[in-house]
Every structure is written in C-alpha cells, then in structure tokens.
Design an enzyme around this catalytic site. Structure first.
Site, mmCIF file in Angstrom:
data_model
loop_
_atom_site.group_PDB
_atom_site.id
_atom_site.type_symbol
_atom_site.label_atom_id
_atom_site.label_comp_id
_atom_site.label_asym_id
_atom_site.label_seq_id
_atom_site.Cartn_x
_atom_site.Cartn_y
_atom_site.Cartn_z
ATOM 1 N N ARG A 234 0.850 -1.188 0.000
ATOM 2 C CA ARG A 234 0.000 0.000 0.000
ATOM 3 C C ARG A 234 0.889 1.242 0.000
ATOM 4 N NH1 ARG A 234 -3.414 -2.981 -1.336
ATOM 5 N NH2 ARG A 234 -5.502 -3.333 -0.445
ATOM 6 N N GLU A 263 -4.365 6.816 -5.879
ATOM 7 C CA GLU A 263 -4.267 6.133 -7.173
ATOM 8 C C GLU A 263 -5.485 6.444 -8.038
ATOM 9 O OE1 GLU A 263 -1.622 2.333 -5.590
ATOM 10 O OE2 GLU A 263 -3.791 2.104 -5.832
ATOM 11 N N HIS A 285 -0.058 -0.466 -9.926
ATOM 12 C CA HIS A 285 -0.804 -1.339 -9.021
ATOM 13 C C HIS A 285 -1.273 -2.607 -9.736
ATOM 14 C CE1 HIS A 285 -3.220 -1.201 -5.028
ATOM 15 N NE2 HIS A 285 -3.004 -2.463 -5.396
#
Length: 321
Positions: A234, A263, A285
């Site tokens: 994270r 994000e 990600h």
C-alpha cells in the site's frame, strides 16, 4: 430474488470471466462509479461488489436492503466495517489468490533494479552501446542477489512466499519485528536492525492507522547499506515526499513501487517526479493482476456470494484487514 451490483467491474480485466451466481438474481455491472453515484446505484441491492469504491457510514446508512458487501480484493479499508458490524451487514474479502503473482512481481522489481535493467535499456535506446567501442559498457551498477540481506516488512502469506523465493536465490531473508515492538519471537529481527542491515527492503504489510507512514526520513536515515526499497503493498506505508528526499540524498539506491498513496497519482505526485530515473520503477498497481490470479479472485468472489446466500458465509472479515 437478490439484486447484486458491481460498482467497479473495470478493476478486473475484461478477459477474466465472472460467472453468474447459481441462485435467482439480477446482476448489474458498472465499470466505474463516482462517489455521488453510489447510493443511487445500490438502491434496492442486497449485495454490493466493490474493489476500491468507498462505502462510508453515511453511504451505508442510506442502503437499508444491503446485507453483504463482497470486496473483490484482500484489503477492505474501502468499507466502514465498524458500521457494518453494528448494523448486520456482512463483509467478505478475497484471500490467497496473490500468493504467486505479488511475490513474482516483487522479484521482477528487485532483479530489474539490482541489475540496472531500466538504465541499460535506456542507454541502448539512446545509442550508448554504439558509442562504447567494445562489446559491453558499465554505465550502471550490477549486483547479484546471492548473499544480499532482504528485509521483509510483513510476515503474512506474501511475505513468507517472498522469503522462500529469496532463499532460492541465496539471499538472507529477515522478517522485521513490528515497529516499536519487541519480544515477538524467533521469526523476527528487530525493526532497527532490519533497517540498518538490509540490502533490499520489501513491504508486504496492510495499511492501518498503525502502519500508515511507518517509513519516513527517520527510518531512511537508518538505512546504512543504501538499500533498494520495494513496495507492492500500500502506498500509504511510506511517506512519499521523504522517499524522494532519501533517493536524492543517496540514503537508498533505488525504488520499485507498484502503489502510491492516491491512485492514480496526479502529475505532481512525488513518485511521478522521479519515475523516469534509471533507478526507479513505478508500475500501476498491477502486482496482483496476473490472469491466473485474477481468475482465482473472480471465482472466489462469486463463491463468497453464493456461500453467503446459502447460509454458510466464507471469508468474512470483522473489523480487520
């Protein structure tokens, strides 16, 4: 008949098959859902499927028919679980699907950075090989993994798998004791020792109030061996502005991040400002997102919904990550 609404279907790749539940239902899929669309789209739904869409207490209070929030991920920080617990809304998540994909992505970043793959590729494209005058050139450092100390922050299934792969490469894995704690048993190496002696640091921790910002300038200044720092967990675990400062000051030798605090990141995000450097790799990600892992996730997601409706709920979370 159950009304099921998937608020952010585009968080699973379009080629991944999402089978229909076996009971009578209406399934509505939205690729994306803005915050001001959530209540309207979930009106009358008994099951909400979310990945990153926020379900706050204010939103949940306006959804009296909701009985299950099926999170299409492991992390459930997008849902107010305290509210759900107080009001009889079950929350389920996905487990074990990323045990191969995240560790493999972690080592893709480690290998690329230790061997300066990005820098050498950039140089080849820029014509540096032709200018070298010999069969090779040495514009960037190249380091083996064998014998390197790998500090692992997070001792769950992903951290354990990373340690297994590290041992196969001949690395020395060290599990960091939780920051500010001691006496946690023989698995752990003291937090400060891991920071001070690691050649590579890799993060596999959940994001909680206790872990948010756990690595900043005070921690970077302890990193005597100028390690690579890799984060496939994270973004909020690391203070991003401090990460850039650490790189600029030579406190670390490289950055491999698959996550950012917000994000997608804005153009002025600190990580976006360094993303073009040869010792920095920023991926969007996707460490979790192999086709195999996504299909496992999709199948488990529907299993969780079917099991809940059948009265044998699976993968329930109770106010925890």
């Amino acid at each position: 008949m159950h009304k099921i609404v998937f608020l952010d279907r585009a968080t699973i790749a379009p080629q991944i098959r999402l089978r229909r539940p076996s009971f009578a239902h209406e399934l509505i899929e939205h690729d994306r859902t803005a915050p001001d669309q959530v209540v309207e789209r979930l009106a009358g739904a008994s099951v909400a499927i979310v990945n990153k869409v926020k379900l706050t207490a204010d939103i949940l209070a306006r959804l009296p028919d909701l009985t299950l929030v099926a999170v299409a991920a492991t992390g459930t920080d997008c849902v107010d679980k305290d509210y759900c617990g107080r009001n009889g809304i079950a929350v389920s998540n996905i487990r074990g699907y990323a045990v191969s994909t995240v560790p493999e992505h972690t080592f893709a970043l480690i290998l690329a950075l230790r061997r300066s793959i990005v820098g050498f590729r950039q140089d080849v494209l820029a014509g540096e090989w032709e200018k070298a005058g010999q069969f090779c050139f040495f514009n960037h450092p190249i380091r083996d993994l064998r014998g390197a100390r790998l500090g692992i922050i997070g001792e769950g299934v992903l951290g354990q798998r990373v340690a297994e792969i590290a041992r196969a490469f001949g690395m020395i894995p060290l599990f960091a004791a939780h920051k500010g704690k001691s006496g946690l048993g023989p698995l752990y190496t003291p937090w400060n020792e891991v920071l001070e002696t690691s050649d590579v640091l890799t993060l596999h921790s959940p994001l909680t109030p206790e872990t948010r910002g756990m690595i900043g300038l005070p921690e970077f200044r302890r990193m005597a061996r100028r390690p690579l720092i890799v984060n496939t967990a994270r973004g909020g675990l690391v203070v991003e502005a401090d990460l850039v400062t650490a790189l600029d000051e030579g406190l670390i030798s490289g950055v491999g991040f698959d996550v950012t605090e917000v994000e997608p990141p804005a153009a002025d995000n600190p990580l976006m400002q360094i993303a073009g450097r040869p010792n920095v790799i920023l991926t969007p990600h996707v460490a979790w997102a192999s086709d195999e892992a996504q299909q496992t996730l999709a199948d488990q997601l529907i299993d969780n919904i079917e099991n809940f409706v059948a009265g044998r709920p699976s993968n329930l979370v109770h106010g925890a990550y």
